[in-house]
Design a protein around this motif. Sequence first.
Motif, PDB file in Angstrom:
ATOM      1  N   HIS A 182      16.881 -14.079  34.609  1.00 18.87           N
ATOM      2  CA  HIS A 182      17.524 -12.761  34.624  1.00 18.87           C
ATOM      3  C   HIS A 182      16.613 -11.658  34.087  1.00 18.87           C
ATOM      4  O   HIS A 182      17.025 -10.494  34.057  1.00 18.87           O
ATOM      5  N   LEU A 183      15.387 -11.987  33.672  1.00 15.77           N
ATOM      6  CA  LEU A 183      14.479 -10.989  33.108  1.00 15.77           C
ATOM      7  C   LEU A 183      13.628 -10.361  34.199  1.00 15.77           C
ATOM      8  O   LEU A 183      13.338 -10.990  35.222  1.00 15.77           O
ATOM      9  N   PRO A 184      13.193  -9.109  34.031  1.00 15.55           N
ATOM     10  CA  PRO A 184      12.310  -8.466  35.020  1.00 15.55           C
ATOM     11  C   PRO A 184      11.025  -9.255  35.190  1.00 15.55           C
ATOM     12  O   PRO A 184      10.500  -9.835  34.235  1.00 15.55           O
ATOM     13  N   GLN A 185      10.497  -9.226  36.402  1.00 20.72           N
ATOM     14  CA  GLN A 185       9.315 -10.038  36.703  1.00 20.72           C
ATOM     15  C   GLN A 185       8.044  -9.224  36.894  1.00 20.72           C
ATOM     16  O   GLN A 185       6.965  -9.757  36.904  1.00 20.72           O
ATOM     17  N   TRP A 229      13.597  -1.933  27.799  1.00 21.32           N
ATOM     18  CA  TRP A 229      14.685  -2.734  28.370  1.00 21.32           C
ATOM     19  C   TRP A 229      16.047  -2.269  27.845  1.00 21.32           C
ATOM     20  O   TRP A 229      17.051  -2.397  28.534  1.00 21.32           O
ATOM     21  N   SER A 230      16.078  -1.707  26.639  1.00 24.17           N
ATOM     22  CA  SER A 230      17.320  -1.125  26.128  1.00 24.17           C
ATOM     23  C   SER A 230      17.657   0.155  26.880  1.00 24.17           C
ATOM     24  O   SER A 230      18.808   0.389  27.260  1.00 24.17           O
ATOM     25  N   ALA A 231      16.633   0.983  27.107  1.00 29.06           N
ATOM     26  CA  ALA A 231      16.857   2.247  27.801  1.00 29.06           C
ATOM     27  C   ALA A 231      17.259   2.044  29.261  1.00 29.06           C
ATOM     28  O   ALA A 231      18.109   2.763  29.787  1.00 29.06           O
ATOM     29  N   GLY A 232      16.654   1.068  29.916  1.00 23.96           N
ATOM     30  CA  GLY A 232      16.940   0.841  31.326  1.00 23.96           C
ATOM     31  C   GLY A 232      18.160  -0.021  31.587  1.00 23.96           C
ATOM     32  O   GLY A 232      18.495  -0.271  32.748  1.00 23.96           O
ATOM     33  N   GLY A 233      18.825  -0.498  30.546  1.00 20.74           N
ATOM     34  CA  GLY A 233      20.005  -1.325  30.737  1.00 20.74           C
ATOM     35  C   GLY A 233      19.707  -2.773  31.065  1.00 20.74           C
ATOM     36  O   GLY A 233      20.605  -3.501  31.511  1.00 20.74           O
ATOM     37  N   THR A 234      18.457  -3.223  30.841  1.00 23.72           N
ATOM     38  CA  THR A 234      18.106  -4.607  31.166  1.00 23.72           C
ATOM     39  C   THR A 234      18.894  -5.595  30.320  1.00 23.72           C
ATOM     40  O   THR A 234      19.432  -6.583  30.830  1.00 23.72           O
ATOM     41  N   TRP A 235      18.984  -5.339  29.012  1.00 21.58           N
ATOM     42  CA  TRP A 235      19.726  -6.268  28.158  1.00 21.58           C
ATOM     43  C   TRP A 235      21.194  -6.307  28.552  1.00 21.58           C
ATOM     44  O   TRP A 235      21.832  -7.367  28.486  1.00 21.58           O
ATOM     45  N   GLU A 236      21.739  -5.176  28.965  1.00 25.12           N
ATOM     46  CA  GLU A 236      23.143  -5.153  29.400  1.00 25.12           C
ATOM     47  C   GLU A 236      23.334  -5.995  30.653  1.00 25.12           C
ATOM     48  O   GLU A 236      24.300  -6.753  30.780  1.00 25.12           O
ATOM     49  N   ARG A 237      22.403  -5.885  31.600  1.00 25.17           N
ATOM     50  CA  ARG A 237      22.495  -6.687  32.831  1.00 25.17           C
ATOM     51  C   ARG A 237      22.316  -8.170  32.547  1.00 25.17           C
ATOM     52  O   ARG A 237      22.992  -9.018  33.152  1.00 25.17           O
ATOM     53  N   VAL A 238      21.403  -8.506  31.640  1.00 27.67           N
ATOM     54  CA  VAL A 238      21.219  -9.911  31.282  1.00 27.67           C
ATOM     55  C   VAL A 238      22.489 -10.460  30.634  1.00 27.67           C
ATOM     56  O   VAL A 238      22.908 -11.596  30.914  1.00 27.67           O
ATOM     57  N   LEU A 239      23.130  -9.670  29.782  1.00 30.02           N
ATOM     58  CA  LEU A 239      24.374 -10.107  29.152  1.00 30.02           C
ATOM     59  C   LEU A 239      25.439 -10.387  30.203  1.00 30.02           C
ATOM     60  O   LEU A 239      26.148 -11.406  30.133  1.00 30.02           O
ATOM     61  N   ARG A 240      25.559  -9.514  31.196  1.00 29.34           N
ATOM     62  CA  ARG A 240      26.538  -9.728  32.271  1.00 29.34           C
ATOM     63  C   ARG A 240      26.208 -11.009  33.047  1.00 29.34           C
ATOM     64  O   ARG A 240      27.100 -11.776  33.416  1.00 29.34           O
ATOM     65  N   ALA A 241      24.931 -11.228  33.304  1.00 33.47           N
ATOM     66  CA  ALA A 241      24.537 -12.423  34.053  1.00 33.47           C
ATOM     67  C   ALA A 241      24.837 -13.700  33.275  1.00 33.47           C
ATOM     68  O   ALA A 241      25.318 -14.693  33.833  1.00 33.47           O
ATOM     69  N   VAL A 242      24.564 -13.683  31.977  1.00 33.84           N
ATOM     70  CA  VAL A 242      24.833 -14.862  31.154  1.00 33.84           C
ATOM     71  C   VAL A 242      26.336 -15.106  31.062  1.00 33.84           C
ATOM     72  O   VAL A 242      26.806 -16.254  31.094  1.00 33.84           O
ATOM     73  N   GLY A 261      21.004  -1.817  22.728  1.00 33.73           N
ATOM     74  CA  GLY A 261      20.249  -2.956  23.235  1.00 33.73           C
ATOM     75  C   GLY A 261      20.121  -4.067  22.208  1.00 33.73           C
ATOM     76  O   GLY A 261      20.146  -5.252  22.554  1.00 33.73           O
ATOM     77  N   THR A 262      20.011  -3.708  20.922  1.00 36.48           N
ATOM     78  CA  THR A 262      19.924  -4.710  19.866  1.00 36.48           C
ATOM     79  C   THR A 262      21.208  -5.524  19.790  1.00 36.48           C
ATOM     80  O   THR A 262      21.179  -6.761  19.667  1.00 36.48           O
ATOM     81  N   ILE A 263      22.358  -4.861  19.879  1.00 39.49           N
ATOM     82  CA  ILE A 263      23.640  -5.576  19.833  1.00 39.49           C
ATOM     83  C   ILE A 263      23.815  -6.434  21.086  1.00 39.49           C
ATOM     84  O   ILE A 263      24.297  -7.569  21.014  1.00 39.49           O
ATOM     85  N   ALA A 264      23.417  -5.890  22.251  1.00 38.33           N
ATOM     86  CA  ALA A 264      23.507  -6.675  23.480  1.00 38.33           C
ATOM     87  C   ALA A 264      22.651  -7.933  23.379  1.00 38.33           C
ATOM     88  O   ALA A 264      23.048  -9.012  23.837  1.00 38.33           O
ATOM     89  N   LEU A 265      21.475  -7.811  22.774  1.00 44.38           N
ATOM     90  CA  LEU A 265      20.601  -8.974  22.604  1.00 44.38           C
ATOM     91  C   LEU A 265      21.238 -10.009  21.671  1.00 44.38           C
ATOM     92  O   LEU A 265      21.160 -11.223  21.926  1.00 44.38           O
ATOM     93  N   ALA A 266      21.900  -9.532  20.602  1.00 50.78           N
ATOM     94  CA  ALA A 266      22.604 -10.466  19.710  1.00 50.78           C
ATOM     95  C   ALA A 266      23.731 -11.173  20.456  1.00 50.78           C
ATOM     96  O   ALA A 266      23.947 -12.381  20.277  1.00 50.78           O
ATOM     97  N   ALA A 267      24.438 -10.438  21.323  1.00 48.46           N
ATOM     98  CA  ALA A 267      25.501 -11.055  22.119  1.00 48.46           C
ATOM     99  C   ALA A 267      24.931 -12.098  23.078  1.00 48.46           C
ATOM    100  O   ALA A 267      25.524 -13.161  23.288  1.00 48.46           O
ATOM    101  N   ILE A 268      23.767 -11.809  23.656  1.00 45.81           N
ATOM    102  CA  ILE A 268      23.124 -12.772  24.563  1.00 45.81           C
ATOM    103  C   ILE A 268      22.815 -14.064  23.820  1.00 45.81           C
ATOM    104  O   ILE A 268      23.051 -15.169  24.335  1.00 45.81           O
TER     105      ILE A 268
END
Length: 292
Positions: free
Chosen positions: A17-20, A68-81, A280-287
């Motif tokens: 789910h991470l950018p490549q 990744w916090s600014a672009g919503g990457t962590w939020e998208r990863v959380l949704r995917a997980v 993004g920090t909280i989203a990462l903790a949720a992940i």
Amino acid sequence: MDRGDSTDAEWVRLSPHLPQSVGRGGRWKCHRTVVNGIFFRLRTGVPWRDLPTRFGSWKTVHDRHRRWSAGGTWERVLRAVQADADRAGRIDWSVVSVDSTTCRAHFHAAGARRVPARVPGLRRRPTGHRSDEGLGRSRGGFSSKIHVASEGGCRPLAFVITPGQWGDAPQMIEVLDRVRVPRLSGGRPRTRPERVCADRAYSSRRNRRYLRRRQIKHTIPEPANQKAGRRRRGSAGGRPVGFDRQVYRRRNEAERTVLALKCFRAVATRYDKRAYVFHGTIALAAIRLWLR
């Protein structure tokens, strides 16, 4: 692998789910080393410049987390997980509990400009941006407040950041509206639990109307002053609110979710200056909680 690093099983679930790539800059370096550096800072709360050298340049780790916090990457990863967990039947939709917690803000979190600086490579406002940066002053001092909706397994489905002095009841609708778990088999994301459980701080006519309109059962105790006001109005005050004490015992699931989030020191104390970085920090903790 050192203490706090992602395990092989966690990395297998996280890496797809991470950018490549990053366009003209070429390929990313090894994601795992940098992500483990972000995990280290999340767990310990150390300043970015004090990251151990085994994670490489501290600036690389910091910049990747910020982007990744600014672009919503962590939020998208959380949704995917979350979607992976829902497909495996590991989400308990029977009761979703809502609660909040106050996080003391370090003085390094103060001083952000009112108009956010442009984030390189982005054409839109950073995800989680707030004009007040989610900072305020409550009885606990300089702080932010995190409002969390958690499922029965004590893992966060959605969260909202507000200044520390903001009330709980007005944020209930916003945090429930952010519950969106994609369905990998197709169709609309799942957004509606069977029941919502919360303490008396969330009792309001507005919240109850919202839950009835969405056909969501709720277990929210009515404060004494609201009971007295309803009785004082007589028949115009409406019927008494139903309350199931047995179901209300599950409210501790939200408190346990909050406790699990605050085991990460970068969440328990806010060091991030910008609201979108703290988001993004909280989203990462949720992940991390969903990967366990």
